[in-house]
Design an enzyme around this catalytic site. Structure first.
Site, PDB file in Angstrom:
ATOM      1  N   CYS A 111      25.099  -7.242  20.421  1.00 29.03           N
ATOM      2  CA  CYS A 111      24.257  -8.360  20.010  1.00 29.03           C
ATOM      3  C   CYS A 111      24.105  -8.394  18.483  1.00 29.03           C
ATOM      4  O   CYS A 111      25.062  -8.607  17.774  1.00 29.03           O
ATOM      5  CB  CYS A 111      22.918  -8.277  20.744  1.00 29.03           C
ATOM      6  SG  CYS A 111      21.862  -9.721  20.618  1.00 29.03           S
ATOM      7  N   HIS A 112      22.894  -8.192  17.973  1.00 25.78           N
ATOM      8  CA  HIS A 112      22.645  -8.160  16.529  1.00 25.78           C
ATOM      9  C   HIS A 112      22.862  -6.768  15.930  1.00 25.78           C
ATOM     10  O   HIS A 112      22.828  -6.604  14.715  1.00 25.78           O
ATOM     11  CB  HIS A 112      21.213  -8.606  16.218  1.00 25.78           C
ATOM     12  CG  HIS A 112      20.977 -10.072  16.407  1.00 25.78           C
ATOM     13  ND1 HIS A 112      20.849 -10.650  17.651  1.00 25.78           N
ATOM     14  CD2 HIS A 112      20.843 -11.072  15.509  1.00 25.78           C
ATOM     15  CE1 HIS A 112      20.640 -11.952  17.510  1.00 25.78           C
ATOM     16  NE2 HIS A 112      20.629 -12.238  16.226  1.00 25.78           N
ATOM     17  N   ALA A 113      23.070  -5.749  16.765  1.00 24.70           N
ATOM     18  CA  ALA A 113      23.222  -4.377  16.267  1.00 24.70           C
ATOM     19  C   ALA A 113      24.434  -4.167  15.362  1.00 24.70           C
ATOM     20  O   ALA A 113      24.407  -3.247  14.538  1.00 24.70           O
ATOM     21  CB  ALA A 113      23.236  -3.387  17.421  1.00 24.70           C
ATOM     22  N   TRP A 115      24.861  -5.498  12.777  1.00 31.30           N
ATOM     23  CA  TRP A 115      24.271  -5.473  11.435  1.00 31.30           C
ATOM     24  C   TRP A 115      24.223  -4.033  10.913  1.00 31.30           C
ATOM     25  O   TRP A 115      24.406  -3.794   9.729  1.00 31.30           O
ATOM     26  CB  TRP A 115      22.843  -6.006  11.479  1.00 31.30           C
ATOM     27  CG  TRP A 115      22.665  -7.454  11.154  1.00 31.30           C
ATOM     28  CD1 TRP A 115      23.490  -8.270  10.437  1.00 31.30           C
ATOM     29  CD2 TRP A 115      21.533  -8.252  11.505  1.00 31.30           C
ATOM     30  NE1 TRP A 115      22.944  -9.520  10.335  1.00 31.30           N
ATOM     31  CE2 TRP A 115      21.744  -9.534  10.980  1.00 31.30           C
ATOM     32  CE3 TRP A 115      20.363  -7.998  12.216  1.00 31.30           C
ATOM     33  CZ2 TRP A 115      20.825 -10.566  11.138  1.00 31.30           C
ATOM     34  CZ3 TRP A 115      19.448  -9.025  12.373  1.00 31.30           C
ATOM     35  CH2 TRP A 115      19.683 -10.297  11.838  1.00 31.30           C
TER      36      TRP A 115
END
Length: 186
Positions: A111-113, A115
């Site tokens: 997902c956003h991990a 980043w």
């Protein structure tokens, strides 16, 4: 090469993790026989984000300062918008991601991990995926972004969203059983 039943896996997270993206890998990997520990920056239990509200707590076994890359075969980074956005500003968390990467351990982010992978400097020239809203961040960091449920590049595993969790966990098991991965240090 370690079998999943002998593997030690660390999940690094803080408050605001996407509920399913911590719980599903934790529970499925434990069901497969792995020892799975959860670490947070301060060692305190953490609370997830579930749909549009705070979710359930997750029990934390370790403070980030108490874990070492050499003690684990893999790192799992759950997403959600809040969790990785906080962790990527934590030097110790970013350094731990780098340490796992540099040791050739499996690093899995959903997902956003990714980043965290961007912040750790480990996506340049690598095939990765992520939640669509951070595609530009991944590409700007030199990542070769793909829209697939799971993407692997030398033991770095990425997935897009909770709908990809079964494929994500299956790939984590497969990559752990392959052993350490040779790659350039970050």
């Amino acid at each position: 090469m370690p079998k999943i039943g002998n593997a030690r896996i660390i999940i690094l997270s803080t408050n605001g993790f996407e509920q399913s993206e911590l719980e599903v890998p934790r529970d499925m990997l434990r069901a497969a026989g792995a020892q799975v520990d959860v670490a947070s920056p301060d060692g305190e239990d953490i609370t997830g984000w579930d749909d549009k509200n705070w979710g359930r707590k997750a029990e934390v076994a370790h403070s980030l300062s108490d874990v070492k890359a050499g003690d684990y075969d893999a790192l799992v980074l759950p997403g959600g918008q809040i969790n990785p956005d906080i962790l990527r500003t934590d030097k110790h968390a970013v350094d731990f991601v780098k340490a796992m990467h540099n040791a050739g351990k499996v690093v899995a982010a959903i997902c956003h991990a990714p980043w965290m992978l961007v912040e750790a400097g480990i996506v340049k020239g690598r095939k990765v995926t992520s939640y669509p809203s951070i595609t530009t961040d991944v590409k700007n960091a030199g990542g070769l972004w793909e829209d697939n449920e799971v993407v692997t590049d030398k033991g770095i595993i990425t997935s897009r969203n909770p709908g990809d969790l079964d494929a994500f966990v299956a790939k984590i098991i497969e990559e752990i059983e392959e052993g350490t991965h040779d790659r350039a240090a970050a």
